[in-house]
Write a protein that holds these residues in place. Structure first.
Motif, short mmCIF file in Angstrom:
data_model
loop_
_atom_site.label_atom_id
_atom_site.label_comp_id
_atom_site.label_asym_id
_atom_site.label_seq_id
_atom_site.Cartn_x
_atom_site.Cartn_y
_atom_site.Cartn_z
N TYR A 1 107.13 33.86 -28.58
CA TYR A 1 108.55 33.65 -28.86
C TYR A 1 109.01 32.34 -28.24
O TYR A 1 108.65 31.99 -27.12
CB TYR A 1 109.39 34.80 -28.30
CG TYR A 1 110.86 34.60 -28.57
CD1 TYR A 1 111.38 34.86 -29.82
CD2 TYR A 1 111.70 34.10 -27.59
CE1 TYR A 1 112.73 34.63 -30.09
CE2 TYR A 1 113.04 33.88 -27.84
CZ TYR A 1 113.54 34.15 -29.09
OH TYR A 1 114.88 33.92 -29.36
N TYR B 7 112.81 30.05 -27.94
CA TYR B 7 114.25 30.16 -28.13
C TYR B 7 114.64 29.62 -29.50
O TYR B 7 114.22 28.55 -29.91
CB TYR B 7 114.99 29.38 -27.04
CG TYR B 7 116.48 29.51 -27.14
CD1 TYR B 7 117.12 30.67 -26.72
CD2 TYR B 7 117.25 28.49 -27.67
CE1 TYR B 7 118.49 30.81 -26.83
CE2 TYR B 7 118.62 28.61 -27.77
CZ TYR B 7 119.23 29.77 -27.36
OH TYR B 7 120.59 29.89 -27.46
N TYR C 193 106.74 37.77 -25.65
CA TYR C 193 107.73 37.06 -24.85
C TYR C 193 107.60 37.49 -23.40
O TYR C 193 106.94 38.49 -23.09
CB TYR C 193 109.15 37.31 -25.38
CG TYR C 193 109.52 38.76 -25.50
CD1 TYR C 193 110.25 39.40 -24.51
CD2 TYR C 193 109.15 39.50 -26.62
CE1 TYR C 193 110.59 40.74 -24.62
CE2 TYR C 193 109.49 40.83 -26.74
CZ TYR C 193 110.21 41.45 -25.74
OH TYR C 193 110.54 42.77 -25.85
#
Length: 79
Positions: free
Chosen positions: A28, A30, A70
């Motif tokens: 992941y 942002y 993540y």
């Protein structure tokens, strides 16, 4: 003998089916847009580490399976 060969063939077929279902784990970042229609599974954080990786497996709106990884903050307790 025939029964043993049949069992071996079925086992190999099962391994082949699992290999076909391999999904790439996407780290992941942002801003990534996630199309999550249904969550299949999620791993939990390691409670003994400050930060640990967690994986979320899900189906998108087209029924395709994805895994995203993540980092999460754990409790950091060691004892």
């Amino acid at each position: 003998m025939y029964k043993a060969l049949l069992i071996a063939a079925l086992a190999l077929t099962g391994f082949a089916a699992q290999a076909d279902e391999a999904v790439t784990v996407t780290p992941y970042a942002y801003g990534i847009k996630l199309d999550i229609a249904k969550v299949i599974s999620q791993t939990g954080p390691d409670e003994f580490k400050d930060v640990s990786p967690v994986q979320l497996e899900y189906l998108d709106s087209n029924g395709e399976r994805h895994v995203v990884e993540y980092q999460v903050v754990g409790t950091g307790h060691t004892g």
